[in-house]
Design a protein around this motif. Structure first.
Motif, PDB file in Angstrom:
ATOM      1  N   ILE A   1       0.850  -1.187   0.000  1.00 24.05           N
ATOM      2  CA  ILE A   1       0.000   0.000   0.000  1.00 24.05           C
ATOM      3  C   ILE A   1       0.892   1.246   0.000  1.00 24.05           C
ATOM      4  N   PRO A   2       0.753   2.137  -0.980  1.00 27.58           N
ATOM      5  CA  PRO A   2       1.527   3.382  -0.963  1.00 27.58           C
ATOM      6  C   PRO A   2       1.250   4.198   0.300  1.00 27.58           C
ATOM      7  N   ARG A   3       2.242   4.930   0.755  1.00 23.69           N
ATOM      8  CA  ARG A   3       2.156   5.668   2.021  1.00 23.69           C
ATOM      9  C   ARG A   3       0.926   6.568   2.086  1.00 23.69           C
ATOM     10  N   ALA A   4       0.673   7.300   1.004  1.00 25.62           N
ATOM     11  CA  ALA A   4      -0.434   8.257   1.020  1.00 25.62           C
ATOM     12  C   ALA A   4      -1.805   7.587   0.995  1.00 25.62           C
ATOM     13  N   GLU A   5      -1.845   6.276   0.764  1.00 24.58           N
ATOM     14  CA  GLU A   5      -3.123   5.566   0.731  1.00 24.58           C
ATOM     15  C   GLU A   5      -3.348   4.707   1.971  1.00 24.58           C
ATOM     16  N   ALA A   6      -2.444   4.784   2.924  1.00 26.17           N
ATOM     17  CA  ALA A   6      -2.580   3.958   4.119  1.00 26.17           C
ATOM     18  C   ALA A   6      -3.865   4.276   4.888  1.00 26.17           C
ATOM     19  N   ASP A   7      -4.204   5.560   5.011  1.00 29.58           N
ATOM     20  CA  ASP A   7      -5.425   5.926   5.732  1.00 29.58           C
ATOM     21  C   ASP A   7      -6.663   5.360   5.041  1.00 29.58           C
ATOM     22  N   ALA A   8      -6.697   5.458   3.721  1.00 32.43           N
ATOM     23  CA  ALA A   8      -7.835   4.902   2.979  1.00 32.43           C
ATOM     24  C   ALA A   8      -7.903   3.389   3.156  1.00 32.43           C
ATOM     25  N   ALA A   9      -6.750   2.726   3.085  1.00 28.68           N
ATOM     26  CA  ALA A   9      -6.720   1.277   3.273  1.00 28.68           C
ATOM     27  C   ALA A   9      -7.236   0.895   4.654  1.00 28.68           C
ATOM     28  N   ALA A  10      -6.814   1.612   5.677  1.00 34.49           N
ATOM     29  CA  ALA A  10      -7.268   1.316   7.034  1.00 34.49           C
ATOM     30  C   ALA A  10      -8.768   1.514   7.176  1.00 34.49           C
ATOM     31  N   SER A  11      -9.311   2.504   6.475  1.00 40.34           N
ATOM     32  CA  SER A  11     -10.750   2.772   6.566  1.00 40.34           C
ATOM     33  C   SER A  11     -11.582   1.633   5.997  1.00 40.34           C
TER      34      SER A  11
ATOM     35  N   ALA B   1       4.791  -1.854   7.867  1.00 40.77           N
ATOM     36  CA  ALA B   1       4.026  -2.272   9.042  1.00 40.77           C
ATOM     37  C   ALA B   1       3.678  -1.061   9.903  1.00 40.77           C
ATOM     38  N   SER B   2       4.645  -0.160  10.076  1.00 31.48           N
ATOM     39  CA  SER B   2       4.411   1.042  10.880  1.00 31.48           C
ATOM     40  C   SER B   2       3.348   1.929  10.241  1.00 31.48           C
ATOM     41  N   GLU B   3       3.386   2.063   8.915  1.00 29.30           N
ATOM     42  CA  GLU B   3       2.363   2.867   8.231  1.00 29.30           C
ATOM     43  C   GLU B   3       0.969   2.291   8.453  1.00 29.30           C
ATOM     44  N   ALA B   4       0.856   0.964   8.351  1.00 25.57           N
ATOM     45  CA  ALA B   4      -0.440   0.318   8.545  1.00 25.57           C
ATOM     46  C   ALA B   4      -0.940   0.522   9.970  1.00 25.57           C
ATOM     47  N   ALA B   5      -0.039   0.360  10.945  1.00 23.29           N
ATOM     48  CA  ALA B   5      -0.431   0.518  12.348  1.00 23.29           C
ATOM     49  C   ALA B   5      -0.834   1.955  12.646  1.00 23.29           C
ATOM     50  N   ARG B   6      -0.059   2.917  12.159  1.00 26.58           N
ATOM     51  CA  ARG B   6      -0.362   4.326  12.416  1.00 26.58           C
ATOM     52  C   ARG B   6      -1.689   4.742  11.800  1.00 26.58           C
ATOM     53  N   ALA B   7      -2.008   4.195  10.637  1.00 28.07           N
ATOM     54  CA  ALA B   7      -3.276   4.537   9.989  1.00 28.07           C
ATOM     55  C   ALA B   7      -4.457   3.893  10.700  1.00 28.07           C
ATOM     56  N   THR B   8      -4.234   2.767  11.340  1.00 22.54           N
ATOM     57  CA  THR B   8      -5.322   2.019  11.967  1.00 22.54           C
ATOM     58  C   THR B   8      -5.615   2.477  13.387  1.00 22.54           C
TER      59      THR B   8
ATOM     60  N   LEU C   1      -8.481   4.762  14.450  1.00 22.79           N
ATOM     61  CA  LEU C   1      -9.821   4.248  14.185  1.00 22.79           C
ATOM     62  C   LEU C   1     -10.341   3.384  15.328  1.00 22.79           C
ATOM     63  N   GLY C   2      -9.494   3.180  16.351  1.00 24.00           N
ATOM     64  CA  GLY C   2      -9.907   2.387  17.486  1.00 24.00           C
ATOM     65  C   GLY C   2      -9.930   0.899  17.238  1.00 24.00           C
ATOM     66  N   ARG C   3      -9.161   0.441  16.278  1.00 20.82           N
ATOM     67  CA  ARG C   3      -9.075  -0.991  16.011  1.00 20.82           C
ATOM     68  C   ARG C   3      -7.621  -1.397  15.871  1.00 20.82           C
ATOM     69  N   VAL C   4      -7.385  -2.674  15.869  1.00 22.14           N
ATOM     70  CA  VAL C   4      -6.041  -3.220  15.705  1.00 22.14           C
ATOM     71  C   VAL C   4      -6.009  -3.996  14.400  1.00 22.14           C
ATOM     72  N   GLN C   5      -5.020  -3.707  13.550  1.00 24.20           N
ATOM     73  CA  GLN C   5      -4.927  -4.339  12.245  1.00 24.20           C
ATOM     74  C   GLN C   5      -4.129  -5.635  12.304  1.00 24.20           C
ATOM     75  N   SER C   6      -4.744  -6.740  11.881  1.00 23.92           N
ATOM     76  CA  SER C   6      -4.039  -8.014  11.741  1.00 23.92           C
ATOM     77  C   SER C   6      -3.155  -7.950  10.506  1.00 23.92           C
ATOM     78  N   MET C   7      -1.853  -8.204  10.701  1.00 21.51           N
ATOM     79  CA  MET C   7      -0.900  -8.123   9.588  1.00 21.51           C
ATOM     80  C   MET C   7      -0.285  -9.485   9.294  1.00 21.51           C
ATOM     81  N   LEU C   8      -0.069  -9.718   8.016  1.00 16.30           N
ATOM     82  CA  LEU C   8       0.692 -10.873   7.559  1.00 16.30           C
ATOM     83  C   LEU C   8       2.063 -10.386   7.116  1.00 16.30           C
ATOM     84  N   ALA C   9       3.105 -11.047   7.562  1.00 14.54           N
ATOM     85  CA  ALA C   9       4.463 -10.713   7.146  1.00 14.54           C
ATOM     86  C   ALA C   9       4.827 -11.529   5.913  1.00 14.54           C
ATOM     87  N   ARG C  10       5.121 -10.854   4.831  1.00 17.06           N
ATOM     88  CA  ARG C  10       5.659 -11.531   3.644  1.00 17.06           C
ATOM     89  C   ARG C  10       7.087 -11.923   3.969  1.00 17.06           C
TER      90      ARG C  10
END
Length: 398
Positions: free
Chosen positions: A108-118, A132-139, A142-151
């Protein structure tokens, strides 16, 4: 490659496509999708996945994220999508699918992390700490925790050129700890691509070394006390190969071509899934003894070695051998404005005749339209909405 299979196993789709094209219901340069067969194929995959305890996320890019296609998949029992990019996520979300998986194959491009989290994806794949940090910061806001898969990857793993990337598999336990330490993030599991590949020599689907990498990483995580993890193992997923990935410990699969009966294995074996897509064009003009047909979606998947391309050329609905013509299509480095049909012998095709191909498509990288068709088997087919390659209703014919 798939035209012979279509003529034998789903000739009504060829006939329906010609009839609808000649009636002005479908434009040239369109991938035509048999929605009833897609629904049945999805049900076949979903049933086997459920039997094996696998989560199934549908890949829709091959059919241009067509909304009617997505609807057929949902009716077949697969309600969530895997999204190769953010446009994929937007299109499948519009079509009513849950967002099952984001970030794989494309981060996910940095500027789209917020949209992805939404979009509240069930899983979000990351290749490095920064993503991973971008995904966590965007999530987190929103009051939720994002489940991440590590490639993950290890030397010797198989990648298509341009698909490389991921954490060092030897450091997977530390990766898990770092993701868990991020506010808004949670380590959920591991992934790779491809876990399975079609092998030309044996004409079989075989595991890659990547699947062994996943297995070894899962064992390392279990030794560290992390036994309840997701193992995402995409690649050539169809109903007949799911037991192999389940036996290897996988928990998630991502059928794409399996939903339209166009995996490489479907080209050489009659599998439970029916071939469910054709590409239609029409003859535009002549140059010498060649009849030119419109291009835009003349896509030959490089998974296959070179082969003689043929098409059904006719104004009347038919799948007969007598309607077959040899076609030259431009090389991948060229723009496919037209395909060139050998009209040097036999009946001379007329301008406006339908031209039907059997490709293994990737509609989202073409200029083609997509159109779902229902009631193909009844002989009274109905064309759905014409979509562009991004899954949006097209301005056609107006």
């Amino acid at each position: 490659m798939f035209l012979d299979v279509l003529r034998r196993r789903n000739p009504r789709l060829i006939e329906a496509t010609i009839a609808l094209h000649q009636a002005g219901k479908i434009p040239a340069n369109t991938y035509v999708i048999d929605l009833d067969s897609v629904e049945a194929n999805a049900r076949t995959v979903a049933t086997e996945a459920n039997r094996l305890g696998l989560k199934a996320f549908a890949m829709t890019k091959q059919m241009g994220r067509n909304a009617d296609f997505c609807g057929a998949i949902i009716r077949g029992g697969i309600g969530a999508s895997v999204n190769v990019d953010m446009e994929c996520a937007r299109a499948t979300r519009r079509a009513g699918m849950a967002i099952g998986h984001l970030g794989h194959l494309v981060q996910i491009p940095r500027a789209e992390a917020d949209a992805a989290a939404s979009f509240a994806p069930a899983y979000w794949t990351v290749f490095n700490d920064e993503k991973a940090s971008e995904a966590a910061r965007a999530t987190a806001p929103l009051g939720r925790v994002q489940s991440m898969l590590a490639r993950i990857q290890t030397p010797g793993d198989t990648f298509y050129r341009g698909h490389e990337g991921g954490f060092d598999a030897a450091e997977v336990t530390a990766v898990a700890d770092r993701i868990d330490a991020m506010e808004g993030g949670r380590f959920a599991g591991i992934t790779t691509f491809p876990a399975l590949l079609f092998e030309q020599a044996s004409r079989k689907v075989v595991p890659t070394g990547n699947l062994a990498t996943l297995h070894a990483a899962a064992e390392a995580l279990a030794r560290a006390g992390r036994s309840d993890i997701e193992i995402n193992a995409p690649g050539t997923n169809s109903s007949t190969v799911l037991k192999a990935v389940a036996d290897a410990g996988a928990t998630q699969i991502e059928p794409g071509h399996g939903l339209t009966g166009t995996t490489p294995l479907h080209a050489v074996e009659d599998l439970p899934e029916l071939p469910a897509v054709v590409y239609v064009s029409e003859i535009s003009h002549y140059h010498g003894s060649d009849a030119f047909c419109f291009g835009g979606g003349l896509y030959i998947d490089p998974v296959f070695p070179d082969y003689e391309v043929k098409a059904i050329v006719s104004r009347e609905p038919t799948a007969a051998e007598s309607a077959l013509r040899t076609v030259e299509i431009p090389p991948p480095a060229a723009i496919d404005y037209y395909g060139m049909i050998d009209a040097s012998s036999g009946r001379r095709p007329a301008v406006g005749d339908s031209v039907v191909f059997g490709f293994r498509p990737q509609a989202f990288v073409t200029r083609a339209y997509t159109c779902g068709v229902s009631d193909v088997a009844s002989g009274s087919p109905k064309a759905g909405t014409i979509h562009d390659a991004f899954g949006r209703p097209a301005d056609w014919p107006l």
